[in-house]
Design an enzyme around this catalytic site. Sequence first.
Site, PDB file in Angstrom:
ATOM      1  N   GLY A   1       9.644  31.119   6.073  1.00 29.49           N
ATOM      2  CA  GLY A   1       9.411  30.510   4.854  1.00 29.49           C
ATOM      3  C   GLY A   1       8.115  31.043   4.314  1.00 29.49           C
TER       4      GLY A   1
ATOM      5  CG  ASP B   1       5.528  24.588   9.196  1.00 27.82           C
ATOM      6  OD1 ASP B   1       6.440  25.188   9.497  1.00 27.82           O
ATOM      7  OD2 ASP B   1       5.508  23.816   7.964  1.00 27.82           O
TER       8      ASP B   1
HETATM    9  O1  F6P Z   1       8.108  26.666   7.660  1.00 28.14           O
HETATM   10  C1  F6P Z   1       7.778  26.381   6.456  1.00 28.14           C
HETATM   11  C2  F6P Z   1       8.468  25.138   5.802  1.00 28.14           C
HETATM   12  O2  F6P Z   1       8.129  24.850   4.837  1.00 28.14           O
HETATM   13  C3  F6P Z   1       8.664  24.052   6.655  1.00 28.14           C
HETATM   14  O3  F6P Z   1       7.432  23.378   6.437  1.00 28.14           O
HETATM   15  C4  F6P Z   1       9.747  23.295   6.071  1.00 28.14           C
HETATM   16  O4  F6P Z   1      10.380  22.504   6.845  1.00 28.14           O
HETATM   17  C5  F6P Z   1      10.722  24.520   6.081  1.00 28.14           C
HETATM   18  O5  F6P Z   1       9.965  25.552   5.899  1.00 28.14           O
HETATM   19  C6  F6P Z   1      11.714  24.465   4.915  1.00 28.14           C
HETATM   20  O6  F6P Z   1      12.561  25.565   4.935  1.00 28.14           O
HETATM   21  P1  F6P Z   1      13.219  26.486   3.752  1.00 28.14           P
HETATM   22  O7  F6P Z   1      12.242  27.155   3.075  1.00 28.14           O
HETATM   23  O8  F6P Z   1      14.241  27.333   4.490  1.00 28.14           O
HETATM   24  O9  F6P Z   1      13.913  25.133   3.029  1.00 28.14           O
END
Ligand code: F6P
Length: 345
Positions: A15, A138
């Site tokens: 992310g 996170d």
């Molecule tokens: O790991 C960072 C994060 O924003 C988490 O807080 C969240 O659950 C996840 O990524 C969302 O994942 P994606 O960007 O793949 O939707």
Amino acid sequence: MNENKMRIGILTAGGDCPGINAAIRGVGKTAILEYGMEVIGISSGFLGLINQEYSILDENQLSGILTLGGTILGTSRENPFKKGPAFNTIDKPKLIKKHYKELGLDALVCIGGNGTQRTASLLFEEGLNVIGIPKTIDNDVWGTDVSFGFDSALNISVEAIDRLHTTANSHKRIMVIEVMGHHAGWLALYSGIAGGGDVILIPEIDYDISIVSKYLKKRVMNKKPYSIVVVAEGIACPKGQEPAHYISNSISEQTGLETRETILGYIQRGGSPSPMDRVLATRYGAHAVELIAKEHFGVMVALRNDEIISVPLKEVGGKLRTVPLDHPLIEKAIRMGVCVGNCKG
Ligand code: F6P
């Protein structure tokens, strides 16, 4: 090592978050200006090494990116070690090793969260000279006190909570806000405390919604005009339901109080990094290059009591850093009358 100068690759995976470009800049400028290294930017995380998508990063590319959100390299959640469906027989780790060698890399800097550090650790075991840099909003990367991205997301979520106070007060409502954090409660705990949350629900603490409802009704009886409920996206709730909706609907049903919810979502991952994240990302990036110059690989840079150290990737990979139940912030919050979901308040 190339006979004349070292060549290092940088990739950003998982992310995105504010501060990634500051880390890229910290790596790149230190490598080029201090050590005379060549720097290659790899696109879209590990996918770029699989598909041979990269480009030279020179001082021009590194200029003006300190304050820029996102990642100039792009990112992906590609996990080359994940076993795909039977028909997908591509040996991705083998391809990565082949392209790493063909590119003439002497080292690879992997900027990412716990999944990325796990992949970096496995690539080190396959013989690649890897250094990890902990990145995620996170703050759940094991081995470091804090990952960059967390402070920026905290600022964003606290500003949102501050704004919810005024509208909750105008309408005498219960305001529920869901923040990110994946399976850890760091963002919810810190933003709940900083934002003056009356209820803070995190995945690490099992909550009882009837206790939360009783607590909120008691606040009304004590003439509190409104309440703020901060929930982590990773808390337990019925399958297919968003935590914020489930908590808000449950409170409304059990208390009869007017309740609204906000899901902060990807706003927490956008925009320019906070000054603290710019500094931390820069420190991480510069230290990663110093380790490469010493040919000290297979480690992740980390912050420990404000000192930048390195921890073995094999100790980091596959672990999650969650909020310990005896964290002092939890105890202090409870003592100040905050409900963490299991209070008998
Ligand atoms: O790991 C960072 C994060 O924003 C988490 O807080 C969240 O659950 C996840 O990524 C969302 O994942 P994606 O960007 O793949 O939707």
